[in-house]
Design a protein around this motif. Structure first.
Motif, PDB file in Angstrom:
ATOM      1  N   ASP A 151      42.240  30.848  46.255  1.00 23.58           N
ATOM      2  CA  ASP A 151      41.511  31.454  47.349  1.00 23.58           C
ATOM      3  C   ASP A 151      41.415  30.707  48.682  1.00 23.58           C
ATOM      4  O   ASP A 151      41.786  29.636  48.837  1.00 23.58           O
ATOM      5  CB  ASP A 151      40.013  31.240  46.647  1.00 23.58           C
ATOM      6  N   ALA A 197      29.028  31.744  44.459  1.00 23.96           N
ATOM      7  CA  ALA A 197      30.246  32.541  44.254  1.00 23.96           C
ATOM      8  C   ALA A 197      31.300  31.768  43.819  1.00 23.96           C
ATOM      9  O   ALA A 197      31.418  30.484  43.915  1.00 23.96           O
ATOM     10  CB  ALA A 197      30.647  33.375  45.460  1.00 23.96           C
ATOM     11  N   ASN A 225      32.420  26.669  41.692  1.00 21.41           N
ATOM     12  CA  ASN A 225      31.783  27.733  42.810  1.00 21.41           C
ATOM     13  C   ASN A 225      31.775  26.992  44.210  1.00 21.41           C
ATOM     14  O   ASN A 225      31.904  25.862  44.165  1.00 21.41           O
ATOM     15  CB  ASN A 225      30.506  28.211  42.226  1.00 21.41           C
ATOM     16  N   HIS A 227      31.779  37.550  53.057  1.00 24.48           N
ATOM     17  CA  HIS A 227      30.732  36.920  53.122  1.00 24.48           C
ATOM     18  C   HIS A 227      30.302  36.669  51.513  1.00 24.48           C
ATOM     19  O   HIS A 227      30.304  37.566  50.889  1.00 24.48           O
ATOM     20  CB  HIS A 227      29.537  37.382  53.608  1.00 24.48           C
ATOM     21  N   VAL A 228      29.826  35.354  51.209  1.00 23.31           N
ATOM     22  CA  VAL A 228      29.439  35.091  49.812  1.00 23.31           C
ATOM     23  C   VAL A 228      28.145  34.204  49.937  1.00 23.31           C
ATOM     24  O   VAL A 228      27.888  33.579  50.816  1.00 23.31           O
ATOM     25  CB  VAL A 228      30.496  34.690  48.856  1.00 23.31           C
ATOM     26  N   LYS A 229      27.413  34.042  48.697  1.00 23.10           N
ATOM     27  CA  LYS A 229      26.323  33.184  48.629  1.00 23.10           C
ATOM     28  C   LYS A 229      27.290  31.997  47.741  1.00 23.10           C
ATOM     29  O   LYS A 229      28.385  32.114  47.446  1.00 23.10           O
ATOM     30  CB  LYS A 229      25.263  33.600  47.685  1.00 23.10           C
ATOM     31  N   ALA A 262      32.576  32.169  53.291  1.00 25.44           N
ATOM     32  CA  ALA A 262      33.260  33.392  52.735  1.00 25.44           C
ATOM     33  C   ALA A 262      34.320  32.988  51.947  1.00 25.44           C
ATOM     34  O   ALA A 262      34.946  32.041  52.012  1.00 25.44           O
ATOM     35  CB  ALA A 262      33.671  34.299  54.078  1.00 25.44           C
ATOM     36  N   VAL A 263      34.522  33.860  50.956  1.00 23.40           N
ATOM     37  CA  VAL A 263      35.686  33.614  49.845  1.00 23.40           C
ATOM     38  C   VAL A 263      36.627  34.944  50.043  1.00 23.40           C
ATOM     39  O   VAL A 263      36.216  36.021  50.026  1.00 23.40           O
ATOM     40  CB  VAL A 263      35.219  33.525  48.680  1.00 23.40           C
TER      41      VAL A 263
END
Lengths: 152, 83
Positions: free
Chosen positions: B72, B66, B28, B61-63, B56-57
């Motif tokens: 990726d 993620a 992650n 935007h991600v936490k 960001a993935v």
């Protein structure tokens, strides 16, 4: 419905007029134009440079626009955001919303600028007498965006 | 895995993007940050305070919890300041 990310300036009057002319069902057009200021706190700013994330910027603005269209009845909607080096007084961002009645256009316009300020991947670097510095995110911008998390 | 860095993270790391193959051993975003911090002083400086970093993935935007995978595009940047 459109999103544009560009280095060049834009003409708010032209964009507003074009939107109102597109559909005779439009009774209200609301716009927000953001400008570069010459002061940040105590420091005078010579200019600023906006860096962004090409690819994600356009996608994120489109997601913000889609959210506005889901929440309000919009006949049309435009977001234009500039990047690159900008001097005080120059335009940075334009949001235009159009709807049959004013409430939808007013609220959606405010939502769009609040939401994009905390989501669209842009970063401002200011040129001051003491050198260059990255602008820190403002808590007041987070608060402004958070109020739209509540329904309605 | 393609990594992108923006604003002061780019300056501290000394580059805007890099491809890492084979992909880092991270499940992650948080694990990727730990792995990157060990790569050198520039990375350590960029990620010294993860509270100042956003991710960001694949341009979303991600936490930090993620998940990430080999193909990726992962981007790191400070909180945004547009508009």
């Amino acid at each position: 419905m459109a999103v544009r990310v560009q280095r060049e300036d834009f003409d708010p009057g032209h964009e507003i007029a074009r939107m109102g002319a597109a559909d005779r069902g439009i009774g209200a057009v609301v716009s927000f134009t953001g400008l570069v200021r010459d002061l940040a706190g105590e420091a005078a700013i010579g200019a600023m440079t906006l860096e962004h994330y090409p690819g994600m910027t356009e996608k994120e603005l489109a997601r913000v626009e889609a959210e506005a269209r889901a929440r309000w009845r919009l006949a049309d909607c435009l977001i234009v955001h500039r990047h690159g080096r900008l001097e005080p007084g120059e335009r940075i961002v334009l949001v235009v919303t159009a709807s049959a009645h004013r409430d939808d256009a007013f609220e959606a316009c405010r939502f769009l600028i609040d939401w994009l300020k905390t989501r669209a991947p842009f970063w401002k670097q200011e040129e001051t007498g003491q050198g260059e510095r990255w602008v820190a995110a403002r808590e007041s911008d987070d608060r402004a965006a958070e109020r739209w998390l509540k329904p309605g | 895995m393609k990594l992108l860095y923006f604003a002061w993270l780019r300056q501290r790391i000394g580059k805007g993007e890099e491809d890492i193959a084979p992909a880092p051993p991270a499940q992650n975003v948080a694990e990727l940050i730990d792995w990157l911090k060990a790569r050198g002083p520039g990375y350590a400086a960029a990620f010294a305070d993860p509270k100042l970093v956003r991710a960001a993935v694949n341009q979303v935007h991600v936490k930090f919890d993620a998940p990430i995978a080999a193909g990726d595009e992962v981007a790191f940047f400070p909180p945004v300041t547009g508009g």
